[in-house]
Design a protein around this motif. Structure first.
Motif, PDB file in Angstrom:
ATOM      1  N   LEU A 108       0.849  -1.180   0.000  1.00  0.00           N
ATOM      2  CA  LEU A 108       0.000   0.000   0.000  1.00  0.00           C
ATOM      3  C   LEU A 108       0.892   1.240   0.000  1.00  0.00           C
ATOM      4  O   LEU A 108       1.981   1.231   0.570  1.00  0.00           O
ATOM      5  CB  LEU A 108      -0.895   0.003   1.233  1.00  0.00           C
ATOM      6  CG  LEU A 108      -1.827  -1.205   1.386  1.00  0.00           C
ATOM      7  CD1 LEU A 108      -2.547  -1.134   2.716  1.00  0.00           C
ATOM      8  CD2 LEU A 108      -2.803  -1.268   0.245  1.00  0.00           C
ATOM      9  N   HIS A 109       0.436   2.281  -0.661  1.00  0.00           N
ATOM     10  CA  HIS A 109       1.220   3.524  -0.671  1.00  0.00           C
ATOM     11  C   HIS A 109       1.159   4.144   0.720  1.00  0.00           C
ATOM     12  O   HIS A 109       0.082   4.358   1.277  1.00  0.00           O
ATOM     13  CB  HIS A 109       0.690   4.501  -1.718  1.00  0.00           C
ATOM     14  CG  HIS A 109       1.408   5.799  -1.686  1.00  0.00           C
ATOM     15  ND1 HIS A 109       2.715   5.931  -2.111  1.00  0.00           N
ATOM     16  CD2 HIS A 109       1.030   7.016  -1.240  1.00  0.00           C
ATOM     17  CE1 HIS A 109       3.097   7.181  -1.932  1.00  0.00           C
ATOM     18  NE2 HIS A 109       2.090   7.863  -1.411  1.00  0.00           N
ATOM     19  N   GLU A 110       2.325   4.431   1.269  1.00  0.00           N
ATOM     20  CA  GLU A 110       2.415   5.065   2.573  1.00  0.00           C
ATOM     21  C   GLU A 110       3.409   6.218   2.485  1.00  0.00           C
ATOM     22  O   GLU A 110       4.342   6.176   1.691  1.00  0.00           O
ATOM     23  CB  GLU A 110       2.931   4.083   3.629  1.00  0.00           C
ATOM     24  CG  GLU A 110       2.033   2.895   3.884  1.00  0.00           C
ATOM     25  CD  GLU A 110       2.605   1.999   4.952  1.00  0.00           C
ATOM     26  OE1 GLU A 110       2.156   2.122   6.107  1.00  0.00           O
ATOM     27  OE2 GLU A 110       3.497   1.204   4.644  1.00  0.00           O
ATOM     28  N   SER A 111       3.220   7.196   3.319  1.00  0.00           N
ATOM     29  CA  SER A 111       4.146   8.320   3.346  1.00  0.00           C
ATOM     30  C   SER A 111       5.305   8.075   4.316  1.00  0.00           C
ATOM     31  O   SER A 111       6.177   8.914   4.451  1.00  0.00           O
ATOM     32  CB  SER A 111       3.410   9.611   3.713  1.00  0.00           C
ATOM     33  OG  SER A 111       2.814   9.480   4.984  1.00  0.00           O
ATOM     34  N   LEU A 112       5.330   6.918   4.962  1.00  0.00           N
ATOM     35  CA  LEU A 112       6.409   6.590   5.888  1.00  0.00           C
ATOM     36  C   LEU A 112       7.710   6.341   5.139  1.00  0.00           C
ATOM     37  O   LEU A 112       7.709   5.853   4.009  1.00  0.00           O
ATOM     38  CB  LEU A 112       6.061   5.327   6.682  1.00  0.00           C
ATOM     39  CG  LEU A 112       4.826   5.354   7.566  1.00  0.00           C
ATOM     40  CD1 LEU A 112       4.596   3.993   8.196  1.00  0.00           C
ATOM     41  CD2 LEU A 112       4.963   6.419   8.636  1.00  0.00           C
ATOM     42  N   THR A 113       8.814   6.640   5.794  1.00  0.00           N
ATOM     43  CA  THR A 113      10.118   6.316   5.225  1.00  0.00           C
ATOM     44  C   THR A 113      10.373   4.822   5.397  1.00  0.00           C
ATOM     45  O   THR A 113       9.688   4.153   6.189  1.00  0.00           O
ATOM     46  CB  THR A 113      11.236   7.086   5.943  1.00  0.00           C
ATOM     47  OG1 THR A 113      11.314   6.623   7.294  1.00  0.00           O
ATOM     48  CG2 THR A 113      11.001   8.594   5.892  1.00  0.00           C
ATOM     49  N   LEU A 114      11.376   4.311   4.696  1.00  0.00           N
ATOM     50  CA  LEU A 114      11.743   2.908   4.854  1.00  0.00           C
ATOM     51  C   LEU A 114      12.113   2.615   6.304  1.00  0.00           C
ATOM     52  O   LEU A 114      11.688   1.600   6.862  1.00  0.00           O
ATOM     53  CB  LEU A 114      12.898   2.530   3.917  1.00  0.00           C
ATOM     54  CG  LEU A 114      13.436   1.108   4.083  1.00  0.00           C
ATOM     55  CD1 LEU A 114      12.345   0.068   3.835  1.00  0.00           C
ATOM     56  CD2 LEU A 114      14.630   0.876   3.179  1.00  0.00           C
ATOM     57  N   ALA A 115      12.853   3.517   6.925  1.00  0.00           N
ATOM     58  CA  ALA A 115      13.252   3.312   8.321  1.00  0.00           C
ATOM     59  C   ALA A 115      12.029   3.206   9.235  1.00  0.00           C
ATOM     60  O   ALA A 115      12.001   2.392  10.167  1.00  0.00           O
ATOM     61  CB  ALA A 115      14.169   4.436   8.781  1.00  0.00           C
ATOM     62  N   GLU A 116      11.010   4.005   8.976  1.00  0.00           N
ATOM     63  CA  GLU A 116       9.794   3.951   9.789  1.00  0.00           C
ATOM     64  C   GLU A 116       9.035   2.648   9.551  1.00  0.00           C
ATOM     65  O   GLU A 116       8.503   2.045  10.492  1.00  0.00           O
ATOM     66  CB  GLU A 116       8.899   5.153   9.483  1.00  0.00           C
ATOM     67  CG  GLU A 116       9.488   6.468   9.982  1.00  0.00           C
ATOM     68  CD  GLU A 116       8.750   7.692   9.454  1.00  0.00           C
ATOM     69  OE1 GLU A 116       8.684   8.695  10.202  1.00  0.00           O
ATOM     70  OE2 GLU A 116       8.240   7.661   8.310  1.00  0.00           O
ATOM     71  N   LYS A 117       8.990   2.193   8.302  1.00  0.00           N
ATOM     72  CA  LYS A 117       8.334   0.919   7.996  1.00  0.00           C
ATOM     73  C   LYS A 117       9.070  -0.240   8.650  1.00  0.00           C
ATOM     74  O   LYS A 117       8.449  -1.152   9.200  1.00  0.00           O
ATOM     75  CB  LYS A 117       8.265   0.709   6.485  1.00  0.00           C
ATOM     76  CG  LYS A 117       7.343   1.654   5.762  1.00  0.00           C
ATOM     77  CD  LYS A 117       7.430   1.435   4.259  1.00  0.00           C
ATOM     78  CE  LYS A 117       6.741   2.524   3.485  1.00  0.00           C
ATOM     79  NZ  LYS A 117       6.914   2.375   2.035  1.00  0.00           N
ATOM     80  N   VAL A 118      10.390  -0.205   8.584  1.00  0.00           N
ATOM     81  CA  VAL A 118      11.197  -1.252   9.224  1.00  0.00           C
ATOM     82  C   VAL A 118      10.973  -1.209  10.733  1.00  0.00           C
ATOM     83  O   VAL A 118      10.788  -2.256  11.374  1.00  0.00           O
ATOM     84  CB  VAL A 118      12.690  -1.095   8.871  1.00  0.00           C
ATOM     85  CG1 VAL A 118      13.559  -1.987   9.743  1.00  0.00           C
ATOM     86  CG2 VAL A 118      12.923  -1.408   7.395  1.00  0.00           C
ATOM     87  N   GLY A 119      10.969  -0.021  11.319  1.00  0.00           N
ATOM     88  CA  GLY A 119      10.723   0.119  12.758  1.00  0.00           C
ATOM     89  C   GLY A 119       9.378  -0.451  13.168  1.00  0.00           C
ATOM     90  O   GLY A 119       9.262  -1.139  14.181  1.00  0.00           O
ATOM     91  N   ARG A 120       8.353  -0.175  12.374  1.00  0.00           N
ATOM     92  CA  ARG A 120       7.019  -0.712  12.657  1.00  0.00           C
ATOM     93  C   ARG A 120       7.010  -2.236  12.559  1.00  0.00           C
ATOM     94  O   ARG A 120       6.458  -2.921  13.416  1.00  0.00           O
ATOM     95  CB  ARG A 120       6.006  -0.103  11.693  1.00  0.00           C
ATOM     96  CG  ARG A 120       4.592  -0.632  11.882  1.00  0.00           C
ATOM     97  CD  ARG A 120       3.628  -0.070  10.873  1.00  0.00           C
ATOM     98  NE  ARG A 120       4.031  -0.435   9.521  1.00  0.00           N
ATOM     99  CZ  ARG A 120       3.637   0.208   8.424  1.00  0.00           C
ATOM    100  NH1 ARG A 120       2.855   1.261   8.516  1.00  0.00           N
ATOM    101  NH2 ARG A 120       4.017  -0.194   7.240  1.00  0.00           N
ATOM    102  N   THR A 121       7.650  -2.756  11.514  1.00  0.00           N
ATOM    103  CA  THR A 121       7.716  -4.210  11.335  1.00  0.00           C
ATOM    104  C   THR A 121       8.436  -4.866  12.504  1.00  0.00           C
ATOM    105  O   THR A 121       7.982  -5.879  13.033  1.00  0.00           O
ATOM    106  CB  THR A 121       8.408  -4.556   9.999  1.00  0.00           C
ATOM    107  OG1 THR A 121       7.632  -4.012   8.929  1.00  0.00           O
ATOM    108  CG2 THR A 121       8.555  -6.047   9.815  1.00  0.00           C
ATOM    109  N   MET A 122       9.549  -4.277  12.915  1.00  0.00           N
ATOM    110  CA  MET A 122      10.312  -4.853  14.025  1.00  0.00           C
ATOM    111  C   MET A 122       9.548  -4.747  15.342  1.00  0.00           C
ATOM    112  O   MET A 122       9.643  -5.631  16.193  1.00  0.00           O
ATOM    113  CB  MET A 122      11.683  -4.194  14.122  1.00  0.00           C
ATOM    114  CG  MET A 122      12.561  -4.472  12.893  1.00  0.00           C
ATOM    115  SD  MET A 122      12.658  -6.224  12.429  1.00  0.00           S
ATOM    116  CE  MET A 122      13.570  -6.873  13.811  1.00  0.00           C
ATOM    117  N   ALA A 123       8.776  -3.684  15.523  1.00  0.00           N
ATOM    118  CA  ALA A 123       7.937  -3.563  16.720  1.00  0.00           C
ATOM    119  C   ALA A 123       6.851  -4.645  16.705  1.00  0.00           C
ATOM    120  O   ALA A 123       6.560  -5.263  17.742  1.00  0.00           O
ATOM    121  CB  ALA A 123       7.318  -2.170  16.807  1.00  0.00           C
ATOM    122  N   ASN A 124       6.259  -4.878  15.535  1.00  0.00           N
ATOM    123  CA  ASN A 124       5.252  -5.942  15.420  1.00  0.00           C
ATOM    124  C   ASN A 124       5.873  -7.310  15.703  1.00  0.00           C
ATOM    125  O   ASN A 124       5.284  -8.146  16.389  1.00  0.00           O
ATOM    126  CB  ASN A 124       4.612  -5.935  14.025  1.00  0.00           C
ATOM    127  CG  ASN A 124       3.764  -4.702  13.784  1.00  0.00           C
ATOM    128  OD1 ASN A 124       3.343  -4.024  14.721  1.00  0.00           O
ATOM    129  ND2 ASN A 124       3.521  -4.394  12.525  1.00  0.00           N
TER     130      ASN A 124
END
Length: 163
Positions: free
Chosen positions: A137-153
């Motif tokens: 999905l198109h998101e305005s998050l940076t790659l670092a933010e997406k990685v951070g979210r994934t790692m938190a999950n």
């Protein structure tokens, strides 16, 4: 993720016995894995498709979890991985369950999550692997933010296994 050895992988498992960890199928291509693009190591057992494994770095070192892949009973149109939030059509997401560590696991308790069937979340996040139509999905998050979210999950899932 930093490159890991077969020995380190086998000793990281928290929800299986030492004998089970010794017998599990570790990938033969560890040297060729794209470690710089991986946030965790995940793979399916090629000889037993109902088994999968996930190894991640934590503050306490490596944490490995043995997973069971639920059989796909019906084709869903689209489903989303609970770690990386990549959507897949057909069998691209599977329910995977992990026996809990320690006494809870010995009593048969487990936790589950819907995960990318091939456990390639890191590669989907980075656009290194195509998830198919509508996969990211198109998101305005940076790659670092997406990685951070994934790692938190992932940390939340692993905490449920270990607690």
């Amino acid at each position: 993720m930093r490159p890991v050895t077969e020995s380190a992988i086998r000793s990281s498992f928290v929800n299986c016995t030492k004998g089970e960890a010794k017998r599990l199928a570790v990938p033969k291509d560890l040297a060729e894995r794209p470690w710089a693009d991986l946030d965790f190591l995940g793979w399916r057992d090629p000889s037993a498709r109902e088994r999968a494994y996930l190894v991640a770095e934590s503050d306490d070192g490596l944490v490995g979890v043995a997973l069971r892949v639920a059989p796909q009973t019906q084709r869903v149109r689209r489903s989303m991985c609970s770690l990386c939030l990549t959507t897949h059509t057909g069998p691209g997401v599977s329910l995977m369950t992990a026996r809990k560590a320690g006494r809870n696991g010995q009593q048969g308790n487990s936790v589950g999550a819907y995960l990318c069937t091939d456990l390639a979340c890191s590669l989907y996040l980075r656009g290194k692997k195509d998830a198919g139509p509508g996969g990211r999905l198109h998101e305005s998050l940076t790659l670092a933010e997406k990685v951070g979210r994934t790692m938190a999950n992932l940390a939340g899932f692993l905490h449920k296994v270990v607690e």
